[in-house]
Design a protein around this motif. Sequence first.
Motif: not given
Length: 381
Positions: A355-381
Amino acid sequence: MLSGFTMTSWRMRQYLLIITVWLGGIGTCMLFFQYNWSGCSFQTVPSDLAPVFRQSTTTSDTSPSTTPADSHPEKPILLVWVWPETDSFKFDPVECKRRHDIDGCFLTDDRDLYNRSDAVLFYHKGIKKDLSNLPQTPRPPFQRWIWFNLESPTNTRPKAGLENLFNLTLTYRRDSDISVRYEMTVRKRPFENIVIPKKDKLVCWFVSNTSPGTGAWARIQYYEELKKHIQVNIFGNMAGQRLKDEDYYPTMSSCKFYLSFENSIHKDYITEKFNGPITAGTVPVVLGPPRENYEQFAPGNSFIHVNDFPNASLLAQHLLQLDKDNEAYSHYFDWRKHISVVPHYSIWNEEFILPICQACDYISRHKEYKQVHDLFKWYSS
């Protein structure tokens, strides 16, 4: 006259300097407060402005000739703020290239590079309840924070203040920004002959966590019923001794069936307990989310689901029948002719490398800026 003119000019220059400094201070404050640091929220900074902000906030107290990241100036920087489980677990970034052919970022845990890092990775269990071990200085506007968690919602303790703090999610879920999966790929050329490893055990289970407080009680109950009808070979702490890392795959491959029982049941929560037997040449007997969910990740004829049987007794009868019918058993490996799978690493803590390597790969490919809202509500859904 000359003396008076000189004094007046000097005063005018002094006033102009004061006004310039004052206006510059206002501009600096406006830039500094482009995002709101309240410990839980920030405003979006357009991605096309991020390079400008990054250049303006880069620290200058470190000489470029002595900063390791400067040896890879073209690569984005991924800062691991807290290593998973324990700070004693670290790995050489070359492992991303060697194991997963990922070499898209500069991976570091040097917090002095915080203001220069394009993304910062935070392991959920490593974040203190009062958030005191998060960065205490404002976040550079170009920077993205990644929430890293591989535990199920049952085993994830929400922490107040994190709900709206992150830009990206790194979890097992398919709808995460970065979804952690061991690869299954279609072969370019199908295999003609599939060699099934030699078997000397019928059913096996590697298990250590038997605590009812973690959501693992359902699998223990099912096992207790199943063992009344069929012999199950137990390995791990439940058997009184942890299996050695080097014995993990050889032992698993010697079993016809393996109990891939998850410690809790949630959508997409299909872990190395499934990947292990699949890659070892053993048929998984799964207890987890519905069959339909498993088939989104693996061929339907590669595993047996406990929900396919009304009770543990009938499941045991099916396994015993397959033990006597080699042809029927071999059909659980037909998918291997067309699909290959990458094994996970059995050594404790090494599952965090992918997963750490995948995060590395992701930020090298994606430059868009996002926001995560209601983190735990999403995760428990």
